[in-house]
Design an enzyme around this catalytic site. Structure first.
Site, mmCIF file in Angstrom:
data_model
loop_
_atom_site.group_PDB
_atom_site.id
_atom_site.type_symbol
_atom_site.label_atom_id
_atom_site.label_comp_id
_atom_site.label_asym_id
_atom_site.label_seq_id
_atom_site.Cartn_x
_atom_site.Cartn_y
_atom_site.Cartn_z
ATOM 1 N N ASP A 232 6.969 6.566 7.046
ATOM 2 C CA ASP A 232 5.337 6.460 7.760
ATOM 3 C C ASP A 232 5.741 5.520 9.193
ATOM 4 O O ASP A 232 5.146 4.622 8.561
ATOM 5 C CB ASP A 232 4.604 6.277 6.645
ATOM 6 C CG ASP A 232 2.923 6.168 7.709
ATOM 7 O OD1 ASP A 232 2.680 6.633 8.366
ATOM 8 O OD2 ASP A 232 2.053 5.616 6.538
ATOM 9 N N LYS A 239 1.910 1.848 13.136
ATOM 10 C CA LYS A 239 2.610 1.174 12.622
ATOM 11 C C LYS A 239 3.135 -0.125 13.486
ATOM 12 O O LYS A 239 3.503 -0.248 14.028
ATOM 13 C CB LYS A 239 3.184 1.424 11.076
ATOM 14 C CG LYS A 239 2.157 1.821 10.081
ATOM 15 C CD LYS A 239 3.111 1.558 9.118
ATOM 16 C CE LYS A 239 2.310 3.015 7.735
ATOM 17 N NZ LYS A 239 1.315 2.409 7.168
ATOM 18 N N ASP A 309 -3.421 6.985 10.233
ATOM 19 C CA ASP A 309 -2.386 6.242 9.489
ATOM 20 C C ASP A 309 -3.025 6.609 7.704
ATOM 21 O O ASP A 309 -1.775 5.954 6.705
ATOM 22 C CB ASP A 309 -2.309 4.474 9.332
ATOM 23 C CG ASP A 309 -1.227 4.111 8.543
ATOM 24 O OD1 ASP A 309 0.567 4.675 8.494
ATOM 25 O OD2 ASP A 309 -0.726 2.862 8.606
ATOM 26 N N ARG A 313 -3.346 11.134 1.983
ATOM 27 C CA ARG A 313 -4.500 11.721 0.904
ATOM 28 C C ARG A 313 -4.041 13.504 2.135
ATOM 29 O O ARG A 313 -4.843 14.365 1.099
ATOM 30 C CB ARG A 313 -5.251 11.235 1.537
ATOM 31 C CG ARG A 313 -5.745 11.379 2.699
ATOM 32 C CD ARG A 313 -6.621 9.839 2.804
ATOM 33 N NE ARG A 313 -6.614 8.184 2.875
ATOM 34 C CZ ARG A 313 -6.852 7.125 2.376
ATOM 35 N NH1 ARG A 313 -8.299 7.113 2.470
ATOM 36 N NH2 ARG A 313 -6.786 6.274 2.604
#
Length: 461
Positions: A232, A239, A309, A313
């Site tokens: 990720d 990030k 980010d 979900r």
């Protein structure tokens, strides 16, 4: 593996005396062991190992400091230290082993090491004789599930992308004679999994949905959904570099449900098991999904992307919608979903969410029984409005940043209607500081408790 267990005591096996501070001085220790303990200032200090010589240059046994019965948490897994602290050879517990099942499992868990990328070394090999009454097959079964999850998480993303995760799922399915189907790339759009496709389409390896089925169709339906974000970056809401260092573990939900699936299938529990894993990489490229995009999910709910980010979900939502369509008796999803869960409860205590009080009570009991900590958090309905959007049915994040783990669970709840029981586990999947039964690295969380609950609910005839 540097340690192992055996079922029967051998003539060469040496004793381990378990000592607490309360009973030190009361145990019938051999005279030389008691004298050696006194000479070394050992009074039953928790987790301390003292090797007792035999007077001829050999080893007579070992003293090990434990906690009194009734303690909770990591103290019940202290025996993991024996795996790293005992010299090679066979060892048995002298006298009362206490919680013998946990002791044996902790020994194996404490001896785990991830050596895929290290030069092979001749490691010492301590072997524990199983205390009387411990089921060797069951102990090995549970540890195999834990080891599988740890290995998958510890493997870096260059060797554990969506392709490799699918390969591991196929190997597991083959081992247990389970069926497996995989929907890959543009087929996701044809099969109506638009959010899995959107999140993973910028990755160098195609996004996919892995679907494993096992067991008799007439048995209760148990479905496990695991977040399989193999790395990720944060997507276009990128990030910082420090935030990416552990992102190989963002497929920890997938790793854990696969470890749990191994336990269930190996034990041949009378369930119809289904495992769904959306496997993607949240990468950055010209075709990456963007902040402000509107994605229409499998369930038909439109989702405004407030932050790329918060991708886990999204992929879980499509998988949960599929799982829910057949109204399973028990639907579990596991995900390394929010930093908010870590702020609330830290890395060692994963929160779980459910509307079913009976299930929550069973989970609490199972957690205590097998020393696999979890904590119930509320699906606080008033926070649901925080996910509102002016142009879509829902936003994937809130605007204020409060109660992040709760609102993520409420987001997922929108996609589950028919399942008799649904529960979401927001795990960390990582041990940041060495513990008695766990080195630093990938970790199996909540799956031992879930397996114990399933054994109680669905006993083998």
């Amino acid at each position: 593996m540097p340690v192992d267990i055996i079922a029967r005591k051998t003539p060469e096996s040496r004793p381990v005396w378990l000592v607490t501070k309360d009973d030190f001085g009361k145990l019938p220790l051999p005279e030389n062991a008691a004298a050696w303990a006194q000479a070394n200032g050992f009074t039953g200090q928790s987790g301390r190992i003292v090797i007792v010589p035999d007077g001829a240059g050999g080893i007579a046994g070992a003293l090990f400091g434990t906690e009194r019965p009734g303690k909770d948490g990591q103290s019940r897994l202290l025996a993991g230290k024996l795996a790293r602290g005992l010299p090679e050879g066979a060892w048995h517990i002298e006298g009362d082993a206490g919680d013998a099942e946990l002791l044996a499992l902790a020994f194996l868990m404490g001896g785990y090491s991830f050596d895929r990328y290290r030069k092979a070394e001749d490691a010492k090999r301590a072997v524990l004789v199983l205390p009387v009454g411990v089921d060797e097959a069951e102990t090995r079964r549970v540890f195999a599930g834990v080891r599988f999850a740890r290995d998958l998480i510890n493997t870096p993303a260059n060797d554990m992308g969506p392709d490799a995760l699918e390969e591991q799922a196929r190997l597991l399915a083959k081992t247990h004679d389970a069926e497996i189907a995989v929907i890959t790339g543009s087929e996701l759009l044809e099969g109506n999994f638009p959010m899995i496709h959107a999140v993973g389409r910028a990755g160098s390896q195609a996004p996919r949905l892995i679907d494993i089925s096992w067991g008799d169709q007439s048995h209760p339906k148990v479905t496990l959904v695991g977040k399989g974000v193999c790395f990720d970056t944060g997507g276009l809401d990128i990030k910082p570099s420090s935030g990416m260092l552990l992102m190989k573990k963002d497929m920890g939900g997938a790793a854990n449900v696969l470890g749990l699936a191994h336990m269930v299938m190996d034990a041949k529990l009378p369930v119809r098991l289904r495992v769904l894993i959306p496997a993607v990489e949240n990468a950055i490229a010209g075709n990456a999904f963007r902040p402000g995009d509107i994605l229409v999910s499998r369930k038909g709910i439109s989702v405004e992307i407030g932050n790329t980010d918060a991708e886990g979900r999204l992929v879980l939502a499509d998988a949960l919608a599929l799982a829910d369509e057949e109204a399973p008796d028990l639907l579990i999803d596991m995900a390394t979903l929010t930093g908010a869960a870590r702020v609330a409860l830290g890395p060692d205590l994963p929160p779980f969410y459910t509307d079913d009080d009976g299930f929550a009570d069973e989970m609490a009991k199972a957690s205590h029984t097998v020393a696999d900590p979890i904590w119930r958090m509320p699906l606080w309905a008033p926070y649901d409005t925080k996910l509102s959007s002016r142009i879509a049915d829902i936003n994937n994040v809130t605007s204020d940043g409060f109660a992040g783990s709760v609102t993520a669970a409420l987001f997922l709840k929108r996609f589950v209607e028919k399942a008799r029981i649904w529960s979401h586990f927001d795990i960390f999947g990582w041990t940041p500081v060495e513990k008695p039964a766990a080195p630093v690295g990938g970790e199996a969380q909540a799956i031992r408790a879930l397996y114990h609950l399933m054994k109680q609910r669905f006993p083998v005839a």
